[in-house]
Scaffold this motif. Structure first.
Motif, short mmCIF file in Angstrom:
data_model
loop_
_atom_site.label_atom_id
_atom_site.label_comp_id
_atom_site.label_asym_id
_atom_site.label_seq_id
_atom_site.Cartn_x
_atom_site.Cartn_y
_atom_site.Cartn_z
N GLN A 636 -3.55 8.96 0.59
CA GLN A 636 -2.55 7.97 0.53
C GLN A 636 -2.23 7.26 2.09
OE1 GLN A 636 -1.90 6.07 -1.56
NE2 GLN A 636 -3.29 7.51 -3.64
N GLU A 637 -1.91 8.67 3.15
CA GLU A 637 -1.70 7.94 4.39
C GLU A 637 -2.80 7.50 5.09
OE1 GLU A 637 0.04 11.38 6.71
OE2 GLU A 637 1.21 11.32 5.62
N ILE A 638 -3.85 7.81 5.28
CA ILE A 638 -5.17 7.28 5.23
C ILE A 638 -5.36 5.61 4.22
CG2 ILE A 638 -7.17 7.49 5.63
CD1 ILE A 638 -7.27 10.28 5.58
N ARG A 639 -5.12 5.77 3.63
CA ARG A 639 -5.10 4.29 3.10
C ARG A 639 -3.81 3.23 3.76
NH1 ARG A 639 -7.08 8.30 -1.03
NH2 ARG A 639 -8.76 6.65 -2.47
N ALA A 640 -3.21 4.11 3.43
CA ALA A 640 -2.09 2.81 4.33
C ALA A 640 -2.91 2.56 5.52
CB ALA A 640 -0.77 3.69 4.29
N ARG A 648 -2.70 -5.54 5.74
CA ARG A 648 -1.56 -5.05 4.12
C ARG A 648 -0.13 -4.42 4.22
NH1 ARG A 648 -4.67 -3.00 0.57
NH2 ARG A 648 -6.74 -2.56 2.27
N PRO A 649 0.12 -5.36 5.03
CA PRO A 649 1.61 -3.79 4.83
C PRO A 649 2.41 -3.76 3.31
CG PRO A 649 2.54 -5.94 5.98
CD PRO A 649 0.46 -6.18 5.15
N ASP A 650 2.41 -5.21 2.44
CA ASP A 650 3.10 -4.72 1.02
C ASP A 650 2.71 -3.06 0.67
OD1 ASP A 650 4.70 -6.41 1.31
OD2 ASP A 650 3.98 -7.91 0.58
N GLN A 651 1.33 -3.01 0.44
CA GLN A 651 -0.38 -2.37 0.50
C GLN A 651 0.37 -1.27 0.36
OE1 GLN A 651 -3.68 -3.58 -1.48
NE2 GLN A 651 -3.30 -5.31 -1.92
N ALA A 652 0.72 -1.00 2.43
CA ALA A 652 0.54 0.19 3.38
C ALA A 652 2.17 0.58 2.58
CB ALA A 652 0.52 -0.18 4.32
N LEU A 653 2.70 -0.07 2.34
CA LEU A 653 4.20 0.73 1.97
C LEU A 653 4.11 1.68 0.52
CD1 LEU A 653 7.08 1.16 2.48
CD2 LEU A 653 7.54 -1.57 1.23
N ARG A 658 3.72 6.59 -2.44
CA ARG A 658 2.77 7.47 -3.24
C ARG A 658 2.53 8.74 -2.67
NH1 ARG A 658 -1.16 2.90 -4.25
NH2 ARG A 658 0.03 1.82 -6.07
N ALA A 659 1.91 8.48 -1.24
CA ALA A 659 2.25 10.19 -0.04
C ALA A 659 2.66 10.83 -0.47
CB ALA A 659 1.68 9.46 1.15
N ARG A 660 4.66 10.21 -0.40
CA ARG A 660 5.78 11.23 -0.38
C ARG A 660 5.68 12.25 -1.48
NH1 ARG A 660 11.67 8.96 1.91
NH2 ARG A 660 12.69 11.37 1.21
N SER A 661 5.53 10.54 -2.95
CA SER A 661 5.70 11.43 -4.19
C SER A 661 4.93 12.63 -3.86
CB SER A 661 5.30 10.63 -4.92
OG SER A 661 5.47 10.99 -6.54
N GLY A 671 3.04 10.40 9.03
CA GLY A 671 3.68 9.00 7.25
C GLY A 671 5.08 8.24 8.32
N ARG A 672 5.94 9.22 8.66
CA ARG A 672 6.68 8.48 9.27
C ARG A 672 6.64 7.61 10.29
NH1 ARG A 672 10.52 14.09 10.04
NH2 ARG A 672 11.98 12.16 11.55
N LEU A 673 5.91 8.28 11.39
CA LEU A 673 5.31 6.73 12.56
C LEU A 673 4.91 5.97 11.82
CD1 LEU A 673 4.54 6.18 14.86
CD2 LEU A 673 2.74 6.62 14.37
N LEU A 674 4.19 6.10 10.79
CA LEU A 674 2.85 4.55 10.07
C LEU A 674 4.59 3.76 9.20
CD1 LEU A 674 0.11 6.48 8.49
CD2 LEU A 674 -0.08 5.42 10.67
N LEU A 675 4.82 4.59 8.21
CA LEU A 675 6.70 3.91 7.94
C LEU A 675 7.04 2.92 8.80
CD1 LEU A 675 7.42 3.58 5.25
CD2 LEU A 675 9.12 5.09 5.68
N GLY A 676 7.40 3.60 10.10
CA GLY A 676 7.97 2.80 11.09
C GLY A 676 6.97 1.19 11.17
#
Length: 769
Positions: A636-640, A648-653, A658-661, A671-676
């Protein structure tokens, strides 16, 4: 001839016959008393012989005393005509000899001296018996110290007695009679036949197996019993000879052999009682000199040799020498190819040194052969199998079943703590770790774990205490190095971290050297030296290729991708991505296969090759479905990343959520860097700033984040500074810019323009303030 007749006449005339009769009766009573003592105390059979010899030695003195005390021989009355020159017949006998000689003999040969000599001879017998009972004669017999030795009620096995007679039940009857009698001893615990079902199951033998001497010795070796009692019954003329042997388990040598003879079948029971009394005494005396054997691990295998190899390997592994333990375990599974618990141990030790491929293969083999395991082994094997698939619910289930079976199961307690720490539940992990340390304070792992969880919780006193124990007791251990490196990284003392990692790299242990190079690669990236980081990663991969331990190379390549991203050249990591493609194609285990594919896909996604990234994602999904593998959030992180690249930042979020789940509530550093970045793309700058800010602090850094924390820290400072400037928080922006400049002050030349730009911005902001 006349002299002989005279001697016989004198013997008949005197009281010597009465003396002999009295002496014989007394000797018989003495010998009966000796037999009672021999039977009661298990004295060896030469003690009655010694008593008889002493009695024989005393007999001549008693006879001489009786002879002397009667006086010298007397002449009979004779015809006076035969005596010349005498007028009167001799009517009274006259003593022959000199009066002084007779007085001297009576002074020596008297009843007082006879009694004193008898007392002295049997005092000698008593001294010999006492010395034997309490001291012993090394090399001749063994001392008797039953009360001291059996204070803890040692268990002794009684094996089937060999029956060499024509009466089939006699051997069993003798064995049962001896067992019953030995069981009356307050010093001895006889192993009951019903207690053997568990060990017979572990030996893969039916519960109806006849426990002969060979099997009894193997059971005793496994369980730590010091001795086996066995023997035989043979025909001896019209009677029987009963022999008992006490065999030293640790050497297989016969320590004591005793035998008794039954005149006929009616005397067998009485003879068995005599024999068992001897055995009881000898158990009390002989086991004091036996080499004590430690019980072998209670695990299932039909091979004693394999079990002994397993015991040696596990002992080394628990002492932190896991690389040294592996050859013993490998040899054990060669001997018993279905030795599930040995496979499980290999799975653990290979995993701990970073060879996750072999770790998973052995964990799966353990699971394959777990159908005949006892509950304890089956639960632990099941937990390990599912842990390599990151099926946390299943792992918890198996460990909880094990704790229901044994609330003090160290393995279940420690591994539950490890599981909770891996998913970021440090508060839940710590009580398990503390309990594990109470149960096994001799193991380095418990202190490594306590230090790691305590550090993540900010309990530095507990962490420092754990590290101090590791340094004092387990210097040079991989876990000790990890704990020290984790400490200094947590405190942002990167010079000390580099020194520790250099020490690890210099070790002869391939695993220690490999992880040392991995940390050095991360610190080089932290300091803005991507070329040096790449050189260390090269070494990590080279060690992995030579040893088969590819976990560290995969992680090194993953870290390099973010180091290259921080350097502004994400495609710089592609050579390392391509270098591990060949290894990924050969991975047959779910965790390694999924991780390798994920690292490669992540590298292509960051470098902008989205088509290749998508192709690899499909392969990752196939592993998840076919291997029943928990995806860890990596896909899921790679898809983000792909969604961010395509705007497509909405889909990235959504993918990041899902990655966290998928990772059981954890959000790792990448993942936290990508979330930022996602929040920044969504123009949610305050949230972006908060995410970047968390990456610059070591609070709750998990041990799996050790390398990534250093790698992304400079980039997080830089991006946090920009985000805080955007929202007008100049103070925080200055803090992050200052940290960024300090970290990269010695960065490679191509990165210096960014450092200089940050320095100019700092000067400007300081002037404005």
């Amino acid at each position: 001839m006349s002299r002989i007749k005279s001697l016989i006449h004198e013997i008949h005339r005197r009281s010597i016959w009465q003396v002999l009769a009295i002496y014989g009766a007394t000797a018989w009573l003495v010998l009966q008393a000796v037999e009672v003592l021999v039977g009661a105390y298990g004295l060896p059979q030469w003690f009655p012989a010694l008593a008889a010899a002493l009695l024989l030695m005393g007999l001549p003195f008693v006879l001489a005393t009786a002879f002397v005390q009667e006086g010298a021989p007397r002449m009979r009355a004779v015809d006076p005509t035969l005596l010349p020159d005498t007028s009167d017949p001799v009517l009274e006998p006259v003593e022959v000899g000199v009066g002084g000689e007779t007085a001297g003999l009576k002074h020596v040969f008297n009843w007082r001296n006879a009694i004193l000599i008898g007392v002295a001879l049997f005092a000698i017998w008593g001294v010999v018996a006492t010395v034997w009972l309490f001291i012993g004669f090394p090399g001749l017999v063994v001392k008797a110290e039953a009360a001291g030795f059996f204070c803890e009620k040692d268990q002794v096995m009684v094996a089937v007695f060999e029956n060499e007679t024509d009466q089939p039940a006699l051997g069993l009857a003798v064995r049962e009679a001896i067992t019953t009698d030995l069981d009356q001893s307050e010093y001895i615990n006889i192993v009951d036949r019903t207690e053997l079902n568990d060990v017979l199951d572990r030996m893969r033998l039916a519960d109806t197996t006849s426990v002969d001497e060979r099997i009894a010795l193997e059971i005793s070796r496994r369980e730590g019993f010091p001795a086996v009692v066995t023997g035989s019954v043979t025909r001896l003329g019209s009677g029987f000879q009963l022999t008992a042997r006490i065999v030293e388990v640790s050497t297989g040598e016969v320590a004591v052999r005793v035998r008794e003879t039954a005149a006929d079948e009616s005397k067998v029971v009485e003879t068995v009682e005599q024999l068992s009394r001897l055995v009881r005494r000898h158990l009390g005396e002989s086991l004091t000199s036996l080499q004590r054997s430690t019980a072998l691990p209670q695990v299932t295998t039909g091979s004693l040799e394999a079990l002994e190899l397993f015991a040696r390997g596990r002992s080394l592994g628990r002492a932190g020498q896991q690389e040294s333990a592996i050859p013993f375990l490998e040899e054990a599974v060669k001997i018993d190819t279905a030795f599930a618990t040995a496979y499980r141990a290999l799975g653990i030790y290979y995993g701990n040194i970073g060879n996750s491929g072999k770790a998973q293969r052995n964990a799966d083999l353990a699971y394959k052969y777990s159908d005949r395991l006892l509950a304890r082994e089956r639960y632990l094997v099941g937990a390990l199998h599912h842990s390599w698939r990151y099926q946390v619910d299943s792992v918890v289930y198996y460990y909880e079943r094990e704790l229901e079976r044994d609330p003090n199961s160290y393995v279940a307690i420690n591994n539950l703590g490890d599981l909770y720490e891996r998913i970021g539940r440090y508060e839940d992990a710590m009580p398990y770790y503390r309990r594990a340390a109470e149960l096994r304070p001799d193991l380095p792992t418990v202190y490594v774990n306590i230090g790691s969880a305590a550090r993540a919780l900010g309990n530095h006193a507990a962490d420092d205490s754990a590290v101090a124990v590791l340094q004092a007791r387990f210097s040079g251990n991989l876990g000790t190095y990890w704990a020290i490196a984790g400490n200094v990284l947590y405190s942002d003392d990167f010079d000390a971290a580099e020194q520790t990692a250099s020490g690890m790299s210099a070790q002869t242990s391939a695993a220690t050297a490999q992880w040392g190079q991995w940390i050095l690669s991360s610190i080089a990236a932290l300091k803005g030296n991507p070329r040096q980081a790449s050189a260390h990663a090269d070494t990590v991969i080279e060690i992995g290729e030579n040893s088969g331990a590819m976990l560290a190379p995969y992680l090194a390549a993953y870290n390099l991708q973010f180091a290259a991203l921080a350097a502004g050249a994400p495609d710089r990591a592609l050579p390392y991505v391509e270098r591990i493609i060949d290894h990924a194609s050969r991975e047959t285990t779910p965790f390694n296969g999924y991780l390798a594919l994920g690292v490669i896909a992540n590298g292509y996604a960051l470098a902008g090759d989205l088509g290749e990234a998508r192709r690899l994602l499909a392969s990752m999904d196939s592993v998840v479905e076919s291997q029943n593998f928990s995806p860890l959030g990596l896909g899921q992180e790679i898809r983000a990343i792909i969604a961010l690249q395509e705007g497509r930042p909405d889909q990235a979020l959504e993918h990041l959520q899902r990655a966290r789940s998928d990772d059981y509530g954890r959000r790792r550093h990448a993942g936290r860097l990508l979330l930022g970045d996602t929040y920044a793309a969504l123009d949610r700058i305050e949230e972006a700033a908060a995410q970047y800010d968390t990456l610059t602090r070591s609070y709750r850094v998990n041990f799996t984040d050790t390398g990534m924390y250093a790698t992304v820290k400079p980039l997080a400072h830089e991006r946090a500074a920009n985000a805080f400037l955007t929202i007008g928080d100049t103070a925080k922006a200055i803090t992050h810019l200052s940290a960024f400049v300090e970290l990269w002050q010695d960065a490679d030349p191509e990165l210096q323009p960014r450092v200089e730009s940050a320095q100019r911005l700092l000067t400007l902001l300081a002037g404005e303030r």
